[in-house]
Design a protein around this motif. Structure first.
Motif, PDB file in Angstrom:
ATOM      1  N   LYS A 340      41.324  46.855  38.018  1.00 54.97           N
ATOM      2  CA  LYS A 340      40.976  45.899  39.074  1.00 54.97           C
ATOM      3  C   LYS A 340      39.596  45.310  38.789  1.00 54.97           C
ATOM      4  CE  LYS A 340      44.751  46.964  41.290  1.00 54.97           C
ATOM      5  NZ  LYS A 340      45.897  46.037  41.222  1.00 54.97           N
ATOM      6  N   VAL A 341      39.471  43.992  38.919  1.00 56.21           N
ATOM      7  CA  VAL A 341      38.200  43.301  38.661  1.00 56.21           C
ATOM      8  C   VAL A 341      37.819  42.480  39.884  1.00 56.21           C
ATOM      9  CG1 VAL A 341      37.015  41.605  37.212  1.00 56.21           C
ATOM     10  CG2 VAL A 341      38.653  43.194  36.185  1.00 56.21           C
ATOM     11  N   LYS A 342      36.558  42.623  40.327  1.00 59.78           N
ATOM     12  CA  LYS A 342      36.052  41.850  41.465  1.00 59.78           C
ATOM     13  C   LYS A 342      34.716  41.212  41.096  1.00 59.78           C
ATOM     14  CE  LYS A 342      38.109  44.705  45.141  1.00 59.78           C
ATOM     15  NZ  LYS A 342      37.789  45.571  46.310  1.00 59.78           N
ATOM     16  N   GLU A 343      34.493  40.012  41.601  1.00 55.52           N
ATOM     17  CA  GLU A 343      33.195  39.369  41.433  1.00 55.52           C
ATOM     18  C   GLU A 343      32.240  39.890  42.508  1.00 55.52           C
ATOM     19  OE1 GLU A 343      33.230  35.096  40.487  1.00 55.52           O
ATOM     20  OE2 GLU A 343      35.428  35.239  40.603  1.00 55.52           O
ATOM     21  N   THR A 344      30.953  39.917  42.220  1.00 56.36           N
ATOM     22  CA  THR A 344      29.939  40.393  43.164  1.00 56.36           C
ATOM     23  C   THR A 344      29.048  39.218  43.592  1.00 56.36           C
ATOM     24  OG1 THR A 344      28.353  40.927  41.424  1.00 56.36           O
ATOM     25  CG2 THR A 344      29.939  42.647  42.007  1.00 56.36           C
ATOM     26  N   LYS A 345      28.085  39.501  44.446  1.00 54.29           N
ATOM     27  CA  LYS A 345      27.146  38.470  44.892  1.00 54.29           C
ATOM     28  C   LYS A 345      26.337  37.922  43.727  1.00 54.29           C
ATOM     29  CE  LYS A 345      26.650  40.473  49.520  1.00 54.29           C
ATOM     30  NZ  LYS A 345      25.706  41.129  50.466  1.00 54.29           N
ATOM     31  N   ASN A 346      26.092  38.783  42.743  1.00 49.97           N
ATOM     32  CA  ASN A 346      25.379  38.370  41.532  1.00 49.97           C
ATOM     33  C   ASN A 346      26.404  37.800  40.550  1.00 49.97           C
ATOM     34  OD1 ASN A 346      23.974  38.202  39.091  1.00 49.97           O
ATOM     35  ND2 ASN A 346      22.700  39.976  39.572  1.00 49.97           N
ATOM     36  N   SER A 347      26.276  36.545  40.179  1.00 46.41           N
ATOM     37  CA  SER A 347      27.274  35.890  39.316  1.00 46.41           C
ATOM     38  C   SER A 347      27.328  36.482  37.913  1.00 46.41           C
ATOM     39  CB  SER A 347      26.983  34.388  39.225  1.00 46.41           C
ATOM     40  OG  SER A 347      25.696  34.174  38.672  1.00 46.41           O
ATOM     41  N   ASN A 348      26.321  37.272  37.535  1.00 50.59           N
ATOM     42  CA  ASN A 348      26.283  37.879  36.201  1.00 50.59           C
ATOM     43  C   ASN A 348      26.837  39.302  36.184  1.00 50.59           C
ATOM     44  OD1 ASN A 348      25.134  35.651  34.934  1.00 50.59           O
ATOM     45  ND2 ASN A 348      23.057  36.300  35.448  1.00 50.59           N
ATOM     46  N   VAL A 349      27.331  39.789  37.333  1.00 48.30           N
ATOM     47  CA  VAL A 349      27.790  41.182  37.452  1.00 48.30           C
ATOM     48  C   VAL A 349      29.193  41.212  38.024  1.00 48.30           C
ATOM     49  CG1 VAL A 349      27.276  43.442  38.441  1.00 48.30           C
ATOM     50  CG2 VAL A 349      25.403  41.920  37.823  1.00 48.30           C
ATOM     51  N   PHE A 350      30.051  42.063  37.444  1.00 49.51           N
ATOM     52  CA  PHE A 350      31.435  42.197  37.900  1.00 49.51           C
ATOM     53  C   PHE A 350      31.755  43.669  38.142  1.00 49.51           C
ATOM     54  CE2 PHE A 350      31.032  38.829  34.695  1.00 49.51           C
ATOM     55  CZ  PHE A 350      31.189  37.727  35.530  1.00 49.51           C
ATOM     56  N   SER A 351      32.462  43.928  39.231  1.00 50.45           N
ATOM     57  CA  SER A 351      32.882  45.290  39.569  1.00 50.45           C
ATOM     58  C   SER A 351      34.250  45.548  38.937  1.00 50.45           C
ATOM     59  CB  SER A 351      32.957  45.445  41.089  1.00 50.45           C
ATOM     60  OG  SER A 351      33.502  46.697  41.439  1.00 50.45           O
ATOM     61  N   VAL A 352      34.343  46.558  38.062  1.00 45.94           N
ATOM     62  CA  VAL A 352      35.583  46.876  37.344  1.00 45.94           C
ATOM     63  C   VAL A 352      35.997  48.302  37.691  1.00 45.94           C
ATOM     64  CG1 VAL A 352      36.692  47.035  35.081  1.00 45.94           C
ATOM     65  CG2 VAL A 352      34.898  45.332  35.470  1.00 45.94           C
ATOM     66  N   SER A 353      37.246  48.463  38.125  1.00 43.95           N
ATOM     67  CA  SER A 353      37.761  49.782  38.521  1.00 43.95           C
ATOM     68  C   SER A 353      38.949  50.162  37.652  1.00 43.95           C
ATOM     69  CB  SER A 353      38.190  49.773  39.997  1.00 43.95           C
ATOM     70  OG  SER A 353      37.122  49.378  40.823  1.00 43.95           O
ATOM     71  N   GLY A 354      39.009  51.434  37.260  1.00 41.03           N
ATOM     72  CA  GLY A 354      40.098  51.930  36.422  1.00 41.03           C
ATOM     73  C   GLY A 354      40.465  53.354  36.778  1.00 41.03           C
ATOM     74  N   ARG A 355      41.332  53.940  35.956  1.00 41.55           N
ATOM     75  CA  ARG A 355      41.864  55.270  36.238  1.00 41.55           C
ATOM     76  C   ARG A 355      40.948  56.410  35.790  1.00 41.55           C
ATOM     77  NH1 ARG A 355      47.380  55.881  36.943  1.00 41.55           N
ATOM     78  NH2 ARG A 355      48.107  54.297  38.402  1.00 41.55           N
ATOM     79  N   GLY A 356      39.981  56.109  34.961  1.00 40.74           N
ATOM     80  CA  GLY A 356      39.102  57.166  34.472  1.00 40.74           C
ATOM     81  C   GLY A 356      38.169  56.653  33.394  1.00 40.74           C
ATOM     82  N   GLU A 357      37.307  57.532  32.910  1.00 32.51           N
ATOM     83  CA  GLU A 357      36.321  57.141  31.900  1.00 32.51           C
ATOM     84  C   GLU A 357      36.998  56.673  30.612  1.00 32.51           C
ATOM     85  OE1 GLU A 357      33.132  60.235  31.568  1.00 32.51           O
ATOM     86  OE2 GLU A 357      34.245  61.065  33.260  1.00 32.51           O
TER      87      GLU A 357
END
Length: 604
Positions: A340-357
């Motif tokens: 899952k990928v989400k944009e943040t308030k900072n246009s240079n930073v993205f929140s990325v979620s996965g199943r593990g390291e």
């Protein structure tokens, strides 16, 4: 349709190699290679299966469709998305180790679809083996997973994928895979065929090439499909659009061959529909009925991917802008459905979620090889609220260690608030510890575990459940770090003097910048040091000889090590050629100010 599931390194891919070779898939003149299905470059390097792959073999006038699935829980999304196509599973288990945490995970998922397993006890060439113990453990596992009476009455086949032997009796093995192939035909039910003749299938995998464009892969649930047929695409029970099938591809061995028609039970690849996603239903325009959406577990670990803002930005990679990074991440989510990928308030930073390291580190390694440069934060476990109570994920872990490391490991499990479920004596002076630990506590523990056991231990884990959050703070490194004071080229004279302070990440001649982490401090505090100053030279000769400089080999930084190493106020700089550690704030004055204000994240 048959699916092969197993724990990591229990022989799924090697077993499939033998089935392909002995079923006559390869002609005499074709080269026979090992790990045929692991075609991905990273799969070959790491020796693990990352992506689910389809193939088919012909045996006694039967076409057997087979899917090779990953054994690691971090790639569970690859298992979940193809379960709707499967009629039976081959559960491959090591003849000595028995079922492991990931075995439990993938078996649980297959039981949700009421799939009956065939137990394959592999590695019968090992010494020692304990088949009776393994069978009892598998039976206990099935009971714990609330298996039906039909699922508990599972057939058993003994194999050695390495030697290419199999049999129904462990003492009477044939030098071929015929007993296994016969068991597949005997115990795998035929595909269910609906009386309704309208075409219907579900997309379970996506592919892309420059010639065909987007390729959708799935199993036809009912009806027939013809080339150039008009179909409708349904998503979330709503019609998206109507399009035409340009071509139909069937899987034969390792090849995809064009065909004019396909019918219920066939696994096919279709082209001509560009706007499609995994879980979409493709159906006849006169029969707009969507299939149940594929159930995919949600991510458990979150990281921030940032544009590289270090002084060395753009010197090694080509893709460095936020637009390029975001486009690549969105492209990845089309195929990698557990990401899952989400944009943040900072246009240079993205929140990325996965199943593990491991799931996220594989993605980062792919980005490196595609000439991307970026910085990433420390992985964080995703917490959930349940009945107004904050919960966190817990994992069941199995640690296999030498007995002389038992005391240190048990002490460490206690420090991490772990719960030991079972402790079993093994052969060769080893023990196996089964325990429950929070996912937060495991971040950083894997590398420490390898240090304690001197690389002789094995560590496997998978998500068990969500429970009330533990109050103790986990995951922060005990040791401080050595931080470069200036930008320049490191010299051996300074590095030699710093070796007494801790272990180094850099060697002579490497370029470093202000704020870069160049080593691990022996103590708990961070220390800003100068690694650029060479020996002062004069015109006076010394009466004795100079001391020789002996530099200790620097610590090799891998992505997995890096993700476990960093603290909250640090970032990992990833480029095609290098992996570096840096402080979030490069200047020492900024770090002191941030510490005073208790300010850490600039991407919130």
């Amino acid at each position: 349709m048959k699916k092969i599931i197993a724990h990591v390194d229990h022989g799924k891919t090697t077993l499939l190699d033998q089935l392909l070779k002995q079923s006559g898939t390869f002609k005499k003149h074709e080269e026979k290679i090992d790990r045929i299905m692991d075609s991905n470059e990273l799969e070959k390097e790491r020796g693990i299966t990352i992506l689910s792959k389809h193939t088919s073999i012909i045996w006694k006038n039967y076409q057997i469709n087979i899917i090779d699935t990953p054994g690691h829980a971090d790639f569970g999304g690859e298992v979940e998305r193809i379960l709707s196509m499967v009629d039976s599973v081959l559960l491959v288990v090591d003849a000595y180790e028995g079922p492991m945490p990931q075995t439990r995970y993938v078996t649980k998922k297959s039981f949700l679809y009421k799939i009956k397993p065939i137990l394959v006890i592999n590695k019968m060439d090992r010494n020692p083996i304990r088949t009776d113990w393994v069978i009892n453990k598998v039976f206990d596992l099935f009971v714990n997973l609330s298996a039906s009476d039909e699922q508990l009455d599972f057939p058993i086949i003994y194999t050695s994928a390495l030697l290419g032997t199999s049999g129904e009796d462990p003492n009477n093995m044939q030098k071929n895979m015929i007993p296994l192939l016969n068991a597949i035909i005997k115990f795998t039910p035929e595909p269910k065929k609906s009386k309704n003749n309208f075409f219907q299938m579900q997309i379970s995998q996506l592919d892309f090439n420059n010639y065909f464009g987007m390729i959708g892969i799935g199993k036809i649930q009912q009806g027939k499909l013809k080339k150039n047929q008009v179909v409708s695409v349904l998503r979330d029970k709503k019609k998206i659009y109507t399009g035409k099938i340009n071509s139909i591809l069937k899987f034969y061995g390792l090849e995809q061959k064009k065909t004019e028609t396909a019918s219920a039970g066939d696994i096919i690849a279709i082209t001509g529909l560009n706007n499609i996603s995994i879980s979409d239903t493709i159906c006849d325009p006169e029969f707009l009925c969507s299939l149940p959406k594929l159930k995919i577990d949600k991510p458990t670990v979150n990281m921030f991917f940032c544009v590289n803002q270090s002084p060395f930005c753009g010197k090694e990679g080509k893709n460095i802008t936020s637009r390029q990074i975001l486009e690549r991440l969105k492209k990845e989510t089309v195929r990698n459905i557990s990401l899952k990928v989400k944009e943040t308030k900072n246009s240079n930073v993205f929140s990325v979620s996965g199943r593990g390291e491991l799931h996220l580190s594989i993605l980062l390694e792919q980005l490196r090889r595609e000439n991307f440069e970026l910085e990433v934060s420390k992985p964080k476990v995703i917490l959930k609220k349940k009945d107004n109570v904050l919960t966190e994920p817990f994992e069941i872990a199995i640690l296999d260690i030498k007995k002389n490391h038992q005391g240190q490991i048990i002490k460490k499990i206690g420090e991490l608030r772990g719960e030991i479920k079972e402790l079993t004596n093994q052969e060769n002076d080893r023990i196996q510890i089964e325990c429950i630990l929070s996912s937060r506590s495991l971040i950083g523990f894997r590398s420490e575990f390898m240090n304690i056991t001197s690389g002789s231990g094995t560590f496997f884990s998978s998500i068990s459940h969500y429970g009330p959050i533990q109050k103790k703070q986990f995951g922060q490194r005990k040791n401080g770090v050595l931080i470069s004071k200036n930008t320049g080229i490191a010299v051996s004279f300074s590095i030699n003097n710093l070796q007494n302070r801790g272990k180094m990440f850099i060697s002579h001649g490497e370029k470093v910048y202000e704020g870069q982490i160049i080593g691990i401090h022996n103590r708990s505090n961070d220390l800003t040091v100068n690694c650029l100053t060479g020996k002062k030279l004069t015109n006076m000769r010394a009466s004795g000889t100079d001391e020789a400089i002996h530099l200790v080999k620097p610590i090799k930084i891998t992505l997995e090590y890096a993700l476990n190493f960093v603290n909250d106020d640090e970032l990992i700089e990833i480029t095609p050629n290098s992996i570096r550690f840096r402080k979030l704030y490069l200047k020492e004055s900024d770090r002191k100010k941030a510490k005073k204000e208790k300010k850490i994240y600039y991407y919130n």
